[in-house]
Scaffold this active site. Structure first.
Site, mmCIF file in Angstrom:
data_model
loop_
_atom_site.group_PDB
_atom_site.id
_atom_site.type_symbol
_atom_site.label_atom_id
_atom_site.label_comp_id
_atom_site.label_asym_id
_atom_site.label_seq_id
_atom_site.Cartn_x
_atom_site.Cartn_y
_atom_site.Cartn_z
ATOM 1 N N HIS A 156 0.847 -1.196 0.000
ATOM 2 C CA HIS A 156 0.000 0.000 0.000
ATOM 3 C C HIS A 156 0.888 1.254 0.000
ATOM 4 C CE1 HIS A 156 -3.066 2.829 1.182
ATOM 5 N NE2 HIS A 156 -3.960 1.908 1.511
ATOM 6 N N GLU A 257 -0.903 1.455 -5.516
ATOM 7 C CA GLU A 257 -0.689 0.244 -4.745
ATOM 8 C C GLU A 257 -0.663 -1.005 -5.621
ATOM 9 O OE1 GLU A 257 -3.760 0.278 -1.696
ATOM 10 O OE2 GLU A 257 -3.954 2.439 -2.009
#
Length: 288
Positions: A156, A257
């Site tokens: 992330h 991400e």
């Protein structure tokens, strides 16, 4: 970061061009600067006492992403991002490496939702590519149980920008995506630009380039082992609801991400190992 004295002990590594900072809490890389300029972003309000996930850097999401396939699992993004990972021996260009297995999180909130036993190894490396120092993140996941299962995973990544309203994400043109803000399925027309809350799951894995408003390439991301790319920014209205994010900090980052979720989740066969990775190549340092 928060002015409160942190209780977490940072790992710091400096090379000729790069500075890296990470914590065992979540095996969390929180900083990558190149020539003194931020590439990986972390909030000034990030909680660094081990009581919560760290806002920014590169959180590791496993074995589910966000609220999971049915959006009903807690904690958000799984149980490993707030676990204390064990440092382990590095290999080659790796700066740090950590390990974690399902027995380490068996008492953690949400552990009842684990799809099966696992062992994870995560490494942060600095590798040379055509004279450029690149950051490589590798998450290796092993199913240590007797049965196959599926799991979601993500790196992330929060990327530093001067102003998120002035950046473009290239490489997703023509890709289908789920807009989680509207609930609609769309097809990307041209570069990705952001004019409001953005939360999109693209059915493409890159490579992806972050560019400024003039089209100058800042950073290339090359994901591996995952089929999707998520682009996220909370924008002003959502940012004020996040206690660990300054009211104006939403302008300073965009998340791009590397993700395997939903129907594109990982299949972990009994005894097998799979890897999710992301290589980041600085093309023009984005922000001080």
């Amino acid at each position: 970061m928060s002015e409160t004295a942190p209780t977490l002990v940072p790992h710091v590594h400096e090379s000729d061009r790069s500075r890296l900072v990470a914590y065992d809490h979540g095996a969390h890389l929180v900083e990558w600067t190149v020539d003194g300029r931020r590439v990986v972003w972390v909030s000034d309000e990030a909680v660094l006492d081990g009581s919560a996930p760290i806002r920014g850097g590169v959180p590791i999401c496993f074995p589910w992403f966000a609220g999971g396939p049915q959006d009903d699992l807690t904690p958000s993004h799984g149980v490993v991002r707030t676990a204390t990972w064990r440092p382990t021996e590095t290999d080659g260009a790796e700066v740090w490496a950590w390990e974690l297995d399902s027995s380490d999180v068996i008492e953690a909130p949400g552990a009842e939702h684990l799809p099966g036993p696992f062992r994870a190894r995560y490494a942060v490396a600095l590798e040379q590519e055509d004279g450029t120092e690149t950051l490589v993140l590798r998450l290796r996941l092993t199913n240590t149980g007797p049965d196959d299962y599926r799991a979601e995973a993500a790196l992330h990544t929060y990327l530093a920008v001067d102003d998120v309203r002035q950046v473009r994400v290239l490489g997703l043109e023509g890709a289908g995506y789920l807009d989680k803000v509207t609930g609609e399925h769309e097809v990307q027309d041209g570069p990705v630009t952001m004019e409001g809350e953005t939360d999109r799951v693209y059915e493409r894995s890159g490579p992806v380039t972050l560019a400024d408003a003039d089209g100058r390439a800042l950073l290339e991301l090359r994901p591996g082992g995952a089929a999707q790319t998520v682009v996220w920014n909370p924008w002003a209205d959502q940012a004020v609801r996040l206690a660990d994010l300054g009211d104006e900090e939403w302008t300073r980052f965009v998340c791009v991400e590397t993700v395997a979720r939903g129907e594109r989740a990982l299949t972990l066969r009994a005894g097998d190992t799979t890897e999710v990775s992301c290589r980041m190549v600085p093309l023009l340092s984005p922000t001080a």
